[in-house]
Design a protein around this motif. Sequence first.
Motif, PDB file in Angstrom:
ATOM      1  N   ARG A 174     112.324-163.895 103.516  1.00 45.15           N
ATOM      2  CA  ARG A 174     112.257-165.248 103.630  1.00 45.15           C
ATOM      3  C   ARG A 174     112.467-165.757 101.984  1.00 45.15           C
ATOM      4  N   PHE A 175     111.462-165.444 101.420  1.00 42.74           N
ATOM      5  CA  PHE A 175     111.705-166.249  99.923  1.00 42.74           C
ATOM      6  C   PHE A 175     113.182-166.169  99.275  1.00 42.74           C
ATOM      7  N   SER A 176     113.646-164.828  99.354  1.00 45.62           N
ATOM      8  CA  SER A 176     114.995-164.791  98.895  1.00 45.62           C
ATOM      9  C   SER A 176     115.922-165.510  99.673  1.00 45.62           C
ATOM     10  N   SER A 177     115.725-165.757 100.925  1.00 43.05           N
ATOM     11  CA  SER A 177     116.673-166.387 101.632  1.00 43.05           C
ATOM     12  C   SER A 177     116.687-167.878 101.581  1.00 43.05           C
ATOM     13  N   VAL A 178     115.511-168.341 101.704  1.00 43.37           N
ATOM     14  CA  VAL A 178     115.274-169.862 101.555  1.00 43.37           C
ATOM     15  C   VAL A 178     115.441-170.409 100.155  1.00 43.37           C
ATOM     16  N   LEU A 179     114.804-169.729  99.140  1.00 48.17           N
ATOM     17  CA  LEU A 179     114.648-170.236  97.799  1.00 48.17           C
ATOM     18  C   LEU A 179     115.695-169.757  96.877  1.00 48.17           C
ATOM     19  N   ASP A 180     116.686-168.882  97.566  1.00 47.07           N
ATOM     20  CA  ASP A 180     117.864-168.449  96.738  1.00 47.07           C
ATOM     21  C   ASP A 180     117.181-167.547  95.536  1.00 47.07           C
ATOM     22  N   LEU A 181     116.760-166.802  95.804  1.00 47.68           N
ATOM     23  CA  LEU A 181     116.282-165.634  94.709  1.00 47.68           C
ATOM     24  C   LEU A 181     116.826-164.218  95.060  1.00 47.68           C
ATOM     25  N   GLU A 182     117.236-163.792  93.796  1.00 43.73           N
ATOM     26  CA  GLU A 182     117.538-162.256  93.528  1.00 43.73           C
ATOM     27  C   GLU A 182     116.386-161.429  93.554  1.00 43.73           C
ATOM     28  N   ILE A 183     116.501-160.602  94.430  1.00 45.44           N
ATOM     29  CA  ILE A 183     115.301-159.619  94.460  1.00 45.44           C
ATOM     30  C   ILE A 183     115.362-158.484  93.365  1.00 45.44           C
ATOM     31  N   GLU A 184     114.410-158.430  92.723  1.00 47.09           N
ATOM     32  CA  GLU A 184     114.540-157.608  91.401  1.00 47.09           C
ATOM     33  C   GLU A 184     114.633-156.000  92.059  1.00 47.09           C
ATOM     34  N   PRO A 185     115.262-155.298  91.448  1.00 47.31           N
ATOM     35  CA  PRO A 185     115.697-153.737  91.983  1.00 47.31           C
ATOM     36  C   PRO A 185     114.726-153.142  92.356  1.00 47.31           C
ATOM     37  N   GLN A 186     113.614-153.042  91.665  1.00 49.98           N
ATOM     38  CA  GLN A 186     112.337-152.001  92.311  1.00 49.98           C
ATOM     39  C   GLN A 186     111.808-152.852  93.122  1.00 49.98           C
ATOM     40  N   THR A 187     111.627-153.888  93.299  1.00 46.87           N
ATOM     41  CA  THR A 187     110.950-154.575  94.463  1.00 46.87           C
ATOM     42  C   THR A 187     111.686-154.200  95.644  1.00 46.87           C
ATOM     43  N   LYS A 188     113.156-154.526  95.334  1.00 43.37           N
ATOM     44  CA  LYS A 188     114.323-154.189  96.398  1.00 43.37           C
ATOM     45  C   LYS A 188     113.895-152.925  97.147  1.00 43.37           C
ATOM     46  N   SER A 189     113.871-151.874  96.307  1.00 42.56           N
ATOM     47  CA  SER A 189     113.896-150.370  96.696  1.00 42.56           C
ATOM     48  C   SER A 189     112.707-150.077  97.297  1.00 42.56           C
ATOM     49  N   ALA A 190     111.714-150.596  96.966  1.00 42.88           N
ATOM     50  CA  ALA A 190     110.331-150.803  97.577  1.00 42.88           C
ATOM     51  C   ALA A 190     110.491-151.147  99.008  1.00 42.88           C
ATOM     52  N   MET A 191     111.039-152.205  98.968  1.00 36.41           N
ATOM     53  CA  MET A 191     111.302-152.914 100.415  1.00 36.41           C
ATOM     54  C   MET A 191     111.923-151.767 101.438  1.00 36.41           C
ATOM     55  N   PHE A 192     113.002-151.020 100.829  1.00 37.02           N
ATOM     56  CA  PHE A 192     113.656-150.214 101.689  1.00 37.02           C
ATOM     57  C   PHE A 192     112.794-148.953 101.940  1.00 37.02           C
ATOM     58  N   GLY A 193     112.195-148.718 101.005  1.00 37.63           N
ATOM     59  CA  GLY A 193     111.095-147.516 101.074  1.00 37.63           C
ATOM     60  C   GLY A 193     110.232-147.601 102.177  1.00 37.63           C
ATOM     61  N   CYS A 194     109.738-148.760 102.179  1.00 42.15           N
ATOM     62  CA  CYS A 194     108.542-149.062 102.955  1.00 42.15           C
ATOM     63  C   CYS A 194     108.810-149.577 104.432  1.00 42.15           C
ATOM     64  N   SER A 195     110.194-149.951 104.609  1.00 43.07           N
ATOM     65  CA  SER A 195     110.590-150.694 105.822  1.00 43.07           C
ATOM     66  C   SER A 195     109.971-150.167 107.181  1.00 43.07           C
ATOM     67  N   HIS A 196     109.952-148.637 107.323  1.00 39.69           N
ATOM     68  CA  HIS A 196     109.428-148.058 108.503  1.00 39.69           C
ATOM     69  C   HIS A 196     107.870-148.634 108.969  1.00 39.69           C
ATOM     70  N   LEU A 197     107.337-149.015 107.965  1.00 36.63           N
ATOM     71  CA  LEU A 197     106.147-149.724 108.395  1.00 36.63           C
ATOM     72  C   LEU A 197     106.173-151.176 109.007  1.00 36.63           C
ATOM     73  N   LEU A 198     107.168-151.489 108.982  1.00 34.94           N
ATOM     74  CA  LEU A 198     107.550-152.959 109.853  1.00 34.94           C
ATOM     75  C   LEU A 198     106.953-152.602 111.262  1.00 34.94           C
ATOM     76  N   ARG A 199     106.952-151.359 111.675  1.00 35.92           N
ATOM     77  CA  ARG A 199     106.604-151.237 113.168  1.00 35.92           C
ATOM     78  C   ARG A 199     105.148-151.785 113.327  1.00 35.92           C
ATOM     79  N   ASN A 200     104.404-151.680 112.288  1.00 39.56           N
ATOM     80  CA  ASN A 200     102.964-151.883 112.348  1.00 39.56           C
ATOM     81  C   ASN A 200     102.576-153.479 112.625  1.00 39.56           C
TER      82      ASN A 200
END
Length: 385
Positions: free
Chosen positions: A166-192
């Motif tokens: 949301r912040f990236s989309s709404v505020l037009d922010l580039e996601i810092e690479p390590q933050t982005k890769s952790a988002m991918f790495g943890c995305s399976h947790l979204l099912r919670n």
Amino acid sequence: MLIKLDNTTEYILSVLEKAGFSAYIVGGLLRDLLLGNPTHDIDIATNALPGQVKELFAEYPVIDTGIKHGTVTLLIEHIPYEITTFRTEGIYSDNRRPDTVSFTDSIEQDLKRRDFTINALAYNNTSGLVDLFGGLDDLNNRVLRAVGEPKNRFSEDSLRIIRALRFSSVLDLEIEPQTKSAMFGCSHLLRNIAVERIFNELINILGGVRFDRVLRELFPIFSLIMPEIVLPSKDVTPLNNPFFILSALFKDEYDARRALHRLKADNDTVKRVTMLISSMAIPDEVVQIKLLLSRIGTAVLDIALFRELFYEEKGTYERVRNVLESGECYSLGQLALNGADIVSLGFSGAEVGEVLKKLLDMVISGNIENKKEALVNAVKSIDKN
Ligand code: ATP
Ligand code: MG
């Protein structure tokens, strides 16, 4: 750095300070002030405990928003001010709220628990800006960066992944690479995460100025939320409307319905999106447009705008608007005869509606004038048949 605060916020901070506490504006309010964006909710953090806050502001209505987590909401002139005691957080086993919180006297500890550097700033007129993680630089450079070790932060609370989108989309922010890769790495947790919360954020994400880029860069995460979507072949930003954009992501209405039901979207959204997806080009002829209006009402305007923007069917919206503004009859409400008139002509029950519909179609097609006498004659001729 001096930031202009509104009078009430300044008053709240000064009451707390005069009583010997420290108090800062934090969170979305400060972020949006620094960006020059319109602000909505007002977040204040203090080392005063909720009970002490209530005592200091006893003359105002206070809501115990989340007293266990240290939050009370003060109402001054009907505006809510959320005041939260500095705190550190235990683990989030429900991915919603921490299981335990401990109050702390230190703004530094409080800022450390926050999700992104741009949200981990604090300000008051006495201390100026408190910026422990380079949040101001990130804001200026339009970077979204997790506070601390990104993997830990997203595993503690995977809703932060959705907040990042949301912040990236709404505020037009580039996601810092390590933050982005952790988002991918943890995305399976979204099912919670409760689907309602995801859907709420999703609507905001879809409406962001940078949505198209976020979608392309993080498509696997969107696919986890809605496996039915496909990457649109062109930039969807110009659609400029979350519902239009949602409609552009699905191949057919069945997929959309399934995905939206799974996310517990409200019925209006499901109806609107499936209608847009299954829509056909708006006809050229005025009569055909009026017939469509008589069947589905002003939703035609919504379809027309969507078709114009997404399928580039130029002039479509204008064509429907002209019909609507012409004042010519396209709906039962505009007919010069109403249900009571039909009853007085000898019809009853379901027949009344049928006769009215028949008359409307005749008026729209130009077979009779929308005048009472002409319509009465037409009804009489129906009667004879
Ligand atoms: P907005 O109000 O525009 O949605 P916000 O940043 O104010 O954005 P809130 O949900 O109001 O978001 O939260 C206020 C602040 O609390 C955030 O700025 C952030 O510092 C912190 N915060 C909120 N949710 C989380 C979370 N899931 N994890 C860590 N910190 C959070
Ligand atoms: Mg907020």
